[in-house]
Structures are given as C-alpha cells and as structure tokens.
Motif scaffolding. Structure first.
Motif: not given
Length: 143
Positions: A111-122, A124-129, A131-141
């Motif tokens: 649980x501690x690691x999940x919180x840290x990784x999710x913060x890191x993900x937010x 890192x991926x926050x650079x993409x304006x 987010x819906x398109x990003x998630x769609x692309x990642x799901x497709x890939x």
C-alpha cells in the motif's frame, strides 16, 4: 532500402526513451522501500488479487495478472517470501501449484509503494495534456 526516420520521428525509439525515463523514476521511488520494480509489480498484484479481488491466487494467476514470465515470477515470489512479505502454500487441489498470500508487513509495504508509484505516475504522465487520449493510446499499445 527503406528510408530511415530521424530519431525524433521514430515512434519505437521515442517509446523506448519514454519507458527508460519512467523506469528510472519508478526505480528511484522504490529504492528506499528496498523493492525492485518487478518486486513491486508482483507484490502489488498479489495484494490487489487477495485484498481487493478476494482471491487466493496461484503463482500462475499472479504472473497472468502482472503479465510477467512464470519462471521469473516464481523467483521473485521466493525472494518476497524470504523477506516475509508474502506466503507460499501448496495448493491442495493441484500439487504442482502454490497459493500465494500477503503478510501484514507485505500488505503495508504494498500500500505504501502503490501510493508512491501512483504519485510518480501522476507527475511523469502529467506532462501529457490530454490524459484521456494518453490512456486510450496506452490501452491500445498494451493489448
């Protein structure tokens, strides 16, 4: 001979670079917890399967859930068990299989690691304006 793309125009190279950058950041976040990235993925997957999905997963189920190699999964599961983060019990219905659980210490660390990784993900991926398109692309890939 096919025309060569400039490095900045190669989707494969850009994905490679983005993946390496993301992995470096995840590795740095997990280092103080003494977890490798794959240990985190398998511990978090086991925690999710047991505590959220209500399963008692086999090693194979965890490997399928995490999309990891079954042999490597077995080795990492043993390492996590040696740290008292997970438990391994023979499956009474299949003598070849092991059922995996999460210890209290493992659940707390997951649980501690999940919180840290999710913060890191937010971050890192926050650079993409978009987010819906990003998630769609990642799901497709990821298919």
């Amino acid at each position: 001979m096919p025309e060569a793309l400039a490095p900045g125009d190669s989707p494969g190279l850009l994905l490679w670079r983005a993946t390496l950058s993301w992995q470096r950041q995840i590795t740095a976040v997990l280092k103080p917890l003494h977890l490798t990235h794959v240990q985190f993925v398998l511990l978090a997957s086991t925690w999710w399967l047991t505590h959220i999905a209500g399963e008692t997963p086999s090693q194979r189920r965890i490997a399928d859930h995490a999309n990891t190699d079954p042999m490597m999964t077995s080795q990492v599961i043993r390492a996590l068990a040696a740290r008292n983060l997970i438990t391994r019990e023979p499956d009474p219905g299949d003598s070849r299989a092991m059922l995996i659980g999460v210890t209290q210490e493992g659940a707390a660390l997951a649980q501690q690691a999940i919180v840290l990784v999710e913060q890191c993900d937010r971050t890192f991926f926050g650079a993409v304006p978009d987010q819906g398109a990003l998630m769609g692309t990642l799901r497709a890939l990821a298919r």
